[in-house]
Design an enzyme around this catalytic site. Sequence first.
Site, PDB file in Angstrom:
ATOM      1  N   LYS A   1       5.393   9.303   8.659  1.00 12.47           N
ATOM      2  CA  LYS A   1       5.269   8.776  10.023  1.00 12.47           C
ATOM      3  C   LYS A   1       6.368   9.285  10.967  1.00 12.47           C
ATOM      4  CE  LYS A   1       2.544   4.906   8.289  1.00 12.47           C
ATOM      5  NZ  LYS A   1       1.169   5.125   8.638  1.00 12.47           N
TER       6      LYS A   1
ATOM      7  N   ASP B   1       9.493   2.574  -0.676  1.00 15.63           N
ATOM      8  CA  ASP B   1       8.499   3.266   0.147  1.00 15.63           C
ATOM      9  C   ASP B   1       8.828   2.933   1.603  1.00 15.63           C
ATOM     10  OD1 ASP B   1       6.366   4.044   1.663  1.00 15.63           O
ATOM     11  OD2 ASP B   1       4.837   3.338   0.266  1.00 15.63           O
TER      12      ASP B   1
ATOM     13  N   TYR C   1       0.868  -1.177   0.000  1.00 12.68           N
ATOM     14  CA  TYR C   1       0.000   0.000   0.000  1.00 12.68           C
ATOM     15  C   TYR C   1       0.901   1.222   0.000  1.00 12.68           C
ATOM     16  CZ  TYR C   1      -3.455   3.403   1.692  1.00 12.68           C
ATOM     17  OH  TYR C   1      -4.280   4.489   1.838  1.00 12.68           O
TER      18      TYR C   1
HETATM   19  N1  HOZ Z   1      -3.599   3.227   6.170  1.00 13.63           N
HETATM   20  C1  HOZ Z   1      -2.981   3.431   7.422  1.00 13.63           C
HETATM   21  C2  HOZ Z   1      -2.417   2.157   7.973  1.00 13.63           C
HETATM   22  N2  HOZ Z   1      -1.622   1.416   7.100  1.00 13.63           N
HETATM   23  C3  HOZ Z   1      -3.812   4.215   8.436  1.00 13.63           C
HETATM   24  C4  HOZ Z   1      -5.132   3.703   8.781  1.00 13.63           C
HETATM   25  C5  HOZ Z   1      -5.957   4.635   9.693  1.00 13.63           C
HETATM   26  O1  HOZ Z   1      -5.464   5.603  10.264  1.00 13.63           O
HETATM   27  O2  HOZ Z   1      -7.133   4.363   9.783  1.00 13.63           O
END
Ligand code: HOZ
Length: 427
Positions: free
Chosen positions: A267, A239, A144
């Site tokens: 992050k 990434d 992702y």
């Molecule tokens: N997509 C993020 C985790 N891989 C964040 C999900 C969230 O804050 O709901």
Amino acid sequence: MKTVQSTALFERAQVLIPGGVNSPVRACRAVGTNPLFIDHAEGCWLVDADGNRFIDYVGSWGPMILGHRHPAVIEAISSVLAKGVSYGAPTELEVELAEMIVELIPSVDMVRMVNSGTEATMSAIRLARGFTGRDLIIKFDGCYHGHADALLVEAGSGVATLKIPGSPGVPAAFVEHTLSLPYNDSDTVRRVMAEQGDKVACIIVEPVGGNMGLVPPAPDFLETLREMTQQHGAVLIFDEVMTGFRVALGGAQARYGITPDLTTFGKIIGGGLPVGAYGGRREIMQQIAPMGSVYQAGTLSGNPLAMAAGIATLKELKAPGFYETLETRAKTLVQGLNAAAEKAKIPISCTHVGAMLGLFFTDGPVQCFADAKTSNLERFTAYYQGMLENGIYLAPSQFEAFFLSAAHDDAVIQKTLAAAQSVFSRL
Ligand code: HOZ
């Protein structure tokens, strides 16, 4: 567990915010619960609106490697706050954070700050396309890279959690230049690059898969990506939004000894404030406007509060032994979870890469998205709910990693293992 306040807040939220949340996974639908609304946090502890206390293994999905409200980070944010919060003009803090990133990540000669991981990856891909003059991009199933149109193909994280095959709103033409290949499958990468390598602008990869649960790279996988991109004149993008400054001070690229052309960050470099960045080889980075003609911009980019939090966080990470301690604790936790599951005769596949951990309810090794999807999701749901009842706050999805911070001391890990033993014995 009392959830009166969280339930009331969730009801209010659902009228105003789609699904009651500002990011899908946290709605907790995949695990059959409602989200808990957080009131405050300290170290590795979260306290919700009803006063329930949890040991936090989400850590804001990765940034809180020092634990919540670390004094150095709070102090840095407070001192900037007293001066002003945003200028839309350069500050010394941006230069300081850029210097730290360049010092700690040898593959990065220059870096551009943005506001999120999504922005970082989509900008890095635009840059790779501008630099090579090619359109095709290769990504991997279950990885992702944020929610940009071209990247929502076979994606992990919330897309996998909600079992969304692709997303309405993304025109077919926007994904026709995206190829998604199986993670850890070097032979397929070699074959596809042999056939289409001269059209490939970049290969983008999570060097440690963290959005299909945790999937470490196979021994030859990252090497193959480096070799193939070099051979075919494509850009290799790591990434490291999740792995950067987490799996080692120098990120996954230091841990595995592979040098990408571009790296995306997020992050940890914002210490918990909204931030992202992309950086890499000077000749590529020089193509970005206003130096070059690849356009990318942002009013809040390099925001002083976020820069200050990032600088304070990175300074703490340089303390001798910081990563060794995290590694030891992660190992203790993983060994304890495996032992507890074995005792309860529950097949699991549980592993860690530094302070990033993953647990699947399947007995084989998990090396790709297809393997991750063999996990018993009903069991995961029961495990998630049981752990929560025992005061352990995990990511509400099988397709996410979980994270340790420096505040998770031995006593906290033993408490977690005691909870896991009790939950496994009832699954
Ligand atoms: N997509 C993020 C985790 N891989 C964040 C999900 C969230 O804050 O709901």
